[in-house]
Design a protein around this motif. Structure first.
Motif, PDB file in Angstrom:
ATOM      1  N   MET A  56       0.825  -1.213   0.000  1.00 28.42           N
ATOM      2  CA  MET A  56       0.000   0.000   0.000  1.00 28.42           C
ATOM      3  C   MET A  56       0.853   1.254   0.000  1.00 28.42           C
ATOM      4  SD  MET A  56      -3.058   1.105  -0.225  1.00 28.42           S
ATOM      5  CE  MET A  56      -4.160  -0.188   0.255  1.00 28.42           C
ATOM      6  N   PHE A  57       1.957   1.233   0.722  1.00 25.77           N
ATOM      7  CA  PHE A  57       2.831   2.400   0.797  1.00 25.77           C
ATOM      8  C   PHE A  57       3.347   2.769  -0.594  1.00 25.77           C
ATOM      9  CE2 PHE A  57       6.947   4.446   1.500  1.00 25.77           C
ATOM     10  CZ  PHE A  57       6.579   5.454   2.358  1.00 25.77           C
ATOM     11  N   GLU A  58       3.793   1.779  -1.368  1.00 25.77           N
ATOM     12  CA  GLU A  58       4.292   2.042  -2.720  1.00 25.77           C
ATOM     13  C   GLU A  58       3.178   2.556  -3.623  1.00 25.77           C
ATOM     14  OE1 GLU A  58       7.536   1.899  -4.096  1.00 25.77           O
ATOM     15  OE2 GLU A  58       7.975   1.876  -1.958  1.00 25.77           O
ATOM     16  N   TYR A  79       1.476  -0.495   8.128  1.00 25.66           N
ATOM     17  CA  TYR A  79       2.924  -0.364   8.096  1.00 25.66           C
ATOM     18  C   TYR A  79       3.641  -1.448   8.890  1.00 25.66           C
ATOM     19  CZ  TYR A  79       2.215   4.173   6.031  1.00 25.66           C
ATOM     20  OH  TYR A  79       1.852   5.170   5.182  1.00 25.66           O
ATOM     21  N   THR A  80       2.895  -2.400   9.457  1.00 26.90           N
ATOM     22  CA  THR A  80       3.555  -3.326  10.372  1.00 26.90           C
ATOM     23  C   THR A  80       3.376  -4.805  10.079  1.00 26.90           C
ATOM     24  OG1 THR A  80       1.667  -3.255  11.858  1.00 26.90           O
ATOM     25  CG2 THR A  80       3.456  -1.700  12.285  1.00 26.90           C
ATOM     26  N   LYS A  81       2.424  -5.194   9.257  1.00 21.79           N
ATOM     27  CA  LYS A  81       2.251  -6.628   9.047  1.00 21.79           C
ATOM     28  C   LYS A  81       1.736  -6.924   7.656  1.00 21.79           C
ATOM     29  CE  LYS A  81      -2.458  -6.966  10.820  1.00 21.79           C
ATOM     30  NZ  LYS A  81      -3.343  -7.586  11.777  1.00 21.79           N
ATOM     31  N   GLU A  82       1.849  -8.172   7.302  1.00 20.52           N
ATOM     32  CA  GLU A  82       1.340  -8.621   6.012  1.00 20.52           C
ATOM     33  C   GLU A  82      -0.156  -8.868   6.132  1.00 20.52           C
ATOM     34  OE1 GLU A  82       2.257 -11.851   2.548  1.00 20.52           O
ATOM     35  OE2 GLU A  82       3.600 -11.694   4.251  1.00 20.52           O
ATOM     36  N   HIS A  83      -0.874  -8.496   5.103  1.00 16.32           N
ATOM     37  CA  HIS A  83      -2.323  -8.652   5.084  1.00 16.32           C
ATOM     38  C   HIS A  83      -2.703  -9.820   4.183  1.00 16.32           C
ATOM     39  CE1 HIS A  83      -2.865  -4.911   7.233  1.00 16.32           C
ATOM     40  NE2 HIS A  83      -1.904  -4.440   6.489  1.00 16.32           N
ATOM     41  N   PRO A  84      -3.862 -10.419   4.421  1.00 16.58           N
ATOM     42  CA  PRO A  84      -4.288 -11.577   3.637  1.00 16.58           C
ATOM     43  C   PRO A  84      -4.362 -11.310   2.129  1.00 16.58           C
ATOM     44  CG  PRO A  84      -5.789 -11.183   5.472  1.00 16.58           C
ATOM     45  CD  PRO A  84      -4.800 -10.059   5.448  1.00 16.58           C
ATOM     46  N   ASN A  85      -4.598 -10.065   1.725  1.00 15.17           N
ATOM     47  CA  ASN A  85      -4.709  -9.778   0.300  1.00 15.17           C
ATOM     48  C   ASN A  85      -3.364  -9.474  -0.346  1.00 15.17           C
ATOM     49  OD1 ASN A  85      -4.243  -7.294   1.366  1.00 15.17           O
ATOM     50  ND2 ASN A  85      -6.128  -6.346   0.663  1.00 15.17           N
ATOM     51  N   GLY A  86      -2.280  -9.778   0.334  1.00 16.04           N
ATOM     52  CA  GLY A  86      -0.965  -9.680  -0.277  1.00 16.04           C
ATOM     53  C   GLY A  86      -0.266  -8.355  -0.105  1.00 16.04           C
ATOM     54  N   ILE A  87      -0.800  -7.466   0.706  1.00 17.27           N
ATOM     55  CA  ILE A  87      -0.162  -6.171   0.908  1.00 17.27           C
ATOM     56  C   ILE A  87       0.821  -6.293   2.053  1.00 17.27           C
ATOM     57  CG2 ILE A  87      -0.512  -3.772   1.571  1.00 17.27           C
ATOM     58  CD1 ILE A  87      -3.291  -4.029   0.354  1.00 17.27           C
ATOM     59  N   LEU A  88       2.024  -5.943   1.801  1.00 12.28           N
ATOM     60  CA  LEU A  88       3.031  -5.920   2.853  1.00 12.28           C
ATOM     61  C   LEU A  88       3.565  -4.509   2.922  1.00 12.28           C
ATOM     62  CD1 LEU A  88       4.748  -7.369   4.938  1.00 12.28           C
ATOM     63  CD2 LEU A  88       6.376  -7.875   3.133  1.00 12.28           C
ATOM     64  N   ALA A  89       3.358  -3.867   4.032  1.00 15.52           N
ATOM     65  CA  ALA A  89       3.807  -2.490   4.178  1.00 15.52           C
ATOM     66  C   ALA A  89       5.020  -2.454   5.086  1.00 15.52           C
ATOM     67  CB  ALA A  89       2.687  -1.632   4.753  1.00 15.52           C
ATOM     68  N   GLU A 143       7.731  -1.557   7.986  1.00  9.83           N
ATOM     69  CA  GLU A 143       7.556  -1.265   9.402  1.00  9.83           C
ATOM     70  C   GLU A 143       7.927   0.170   9.735  1.00  9.83           C
ATOM     71  OE1 GLU A 143       8.353  -5.774  10.957  1.00  9.83           O
ATOM     72  OE2 GLU A 143       9.342  -4.119  11.948  1.00  9.83           O
ATOM     73  N   ASP A 144       8.850   0.727   8.984  1.00  8.53           N
ATOM     74  CA  ASP A 144       9.158   2.139   9.185  1.00  8.53           C
ATOM     75  C   ASP A 144       9.608   2.729   7.860  1.00  8.53           C
ATOM     76  OD1 ASP A 144      12.325   1.486  10.826  1.00  8.53           O
ATOM     77  OD2 ASP A 144      11.869   1.702   8.711  1.00  8.53           O
ATOM     78  N   GLU A 145       9.630   4.044   7.779  1.00 10.48           N
ATOM     79  CA  GLU A 145       9.910   4.711   6.531  1.00 10.48           C
ATOM     80  C   GLU A 145      11.356   4.560   6.084  1.00 10.48           C
ATOM     81  OE1 GLU A 145       8.314   8.551   6.020  1.00 10.48           O
ATOM     82  OE2 GLU A 145       6.383   7.998   6.842  1.00 10.48           O
ATOM     83  N   SER A 146      12.261   4.145   6.956  1.00 13.31           N
ATOM     84  CA  SER A 146      13.652   3.958   6.560  1.00 13.31           C
ATOM     85  C   SER A 146      13.790   2.799   5.588  1.00 13.31           C
ATOM     86  CB  SER A 146      14.537   3.727   7.770  1.00 13.31           C
ATOM     87  OG  SER A 146      14.218   2.489   8.388  1.00 13.31           O
ATOM     88  N   GLN A 147      12.818   1.895   5.566  1.00  8.51           N
ATOM     89  CA  GLN A 147      12.843   0.755   4.649  1.00  8.51           C
ATOM     90  C   GLN A 147      12.302   1.115   3.281  1.00  8.51           C
ATOM     91  OE1 GLN A 147      10.620  -2.381   6.418  1.00  8.51           O
ATOM     92  NE2 GLN A 147      11.980  -2.556   8.186  1.00  8.51           N
ATOM     93  N   THR A 148      11.828   2.333   3.104  1.00 14.30           N
ATOM     94  CA  THR A 148      11.159   2.718   1.863  1.00 14.30           C
ATOM     95  C   THR A 148      11.938   3.770   1.111  1.00 14.30           C
ATOM     96  OG1 THR A 148       9.843   4.324   3.041  1.00 14.30           O
ATOM     97  CG2 THR A 148       8.888   2.118   2.748  1.00 14.30           C
ATOM     98  N   GLU A 149      13.247   3.642   1.080  1.00 15.69           N
ATOM     99  CA  GLU A 149      14.081   4.593   0.373  1.00 15.69           C
ATOM    100  C   GLU A 149      13.633   4.699  -1.072  1.00 15.69           C
ATOM    101  OE1 GLU A 149      16.046   5.694   3.608  1.00 15.69           O
ATOM    102  OE2 GLU A 149      16.622   6.466   1.646  1.00 15.69           O
ATOM    103  N   THR A 150      13.663   5.891  -1.633  1.00 14.03           N
ATOM    104  CA  THR A 150      13.275   6.108  -3.017  1.00 14.03           C
ATOM    105  C   THR A 150      14.225   5.367  -3.932  1.00 14.03           C
ATOM    106  OG1 THR A 150      12.438   8.276  -2.430  1.00 14.03           O
ATOM    107  CG2 THR A 150      12.874   7.853  -4.783  1.00 14.03           C
ATOM    108  N   LYS A 151      13.632   4.644  -4.892  1.00 14.42           N
ATOM    109  CA  LYS A 151      14.446   3.934  -5.877  1.00 14.42           C
ATOM    110  C   LYS A 151      15.038   4.938  -6.836  1.00 14.42           C
ATOM    111  CE  LYS A 151      10.948   0.366  -5.770  1.00 14.42           C
ATOM    112  NZ  LYS A 151       9.844  -0.184  -6.529  1.00 14.42           N
ATOM    113  N   SER A 152      16.245   4.716  -7.265  1.00 15.03           N
ATOM    114  CA  SER A 152      16.871   5.614  -8.250  1.00 15.03           C
ATOM    115  C   SER A 152      17.286   4.854  -9.473  1.00 15.03           C
ATOM    116  CB  SER A 152      18.079   6.300  -7.651  1.00 15.03           C
ATOM    117  OG  SER A 152      17.661   7.121  -6.586  1.00 15.03           O
TER     118      SER A 152
END
Length: 131
Positions: free
Chosen positions: A64-66, A110-120, A122-131
């Motif tokens: 969801m975050f992406e 932001y903390t767990k995997e959901h049954p519909n396949g969404i994995l968010a 745990e913190d924003e440091s894991q979501t560095e912008t891709k370059s």
């Protein structure tokens, strides 16, 4: 569909920009089919959306975050058709859920995997912008 403005903004993710260009190249100036509202199903592929669009949004929807970050990029670039597609994807995820299920989904996104396949992340440091 028009994509005439040349934009330079550090917040625009290069991979997202590549996907946005792929979307515009696919439609080659033609208007995508309007998404019927309300959605017919909570299964995105059964909502009358083209197979290509379903496959396209599934490239982005790793979590969801992406998807929300992608929507922010589309909003900045004024890509209304892609925004509508993203919103429909989110609506299909939430369709049929009661208020408590939606609340649980949003609180834990932001903390767990959901049954519909969404994995968010745990913190924003894991979501560095891709370059």
């Amino acid at each position: 569909l028009e994509f005439r403005r040349v934009l330079f903004r550090s917040e625009i993710d290069s991979e997202f920009l590549r996907l946005i260009i792929e979307y515009f190249n696919h439609y080659k100036g033609k208007t995508p089919k309007k998404i019927e509202k309300p959605l017919k199903s909570n299964e995105f592929s059964k909502c009358g959306i083209s197979k290509w669009d379903v496959e396209f949004i599934n490239k982005i929807h790793t979590n969801m975050f992406e998807l929300v970050k992608f929507m922010q990029n589309c909003n900045y670039l004024q890509c209304s058709y892609i925004l509508e597609l993203c919103a429909a994807k989110i609506a299909s995820i939430l369709k049929g859920k009661n208020l408590n299920e939606i609340k649980d989904f949003m609180e834990s996104k932001y903390t767990k995997e959901h049954p519909n396949g969404i994995l968010a992340p745990e913190d924003e440091s894991q979501t560095e912008t891709k370059s």
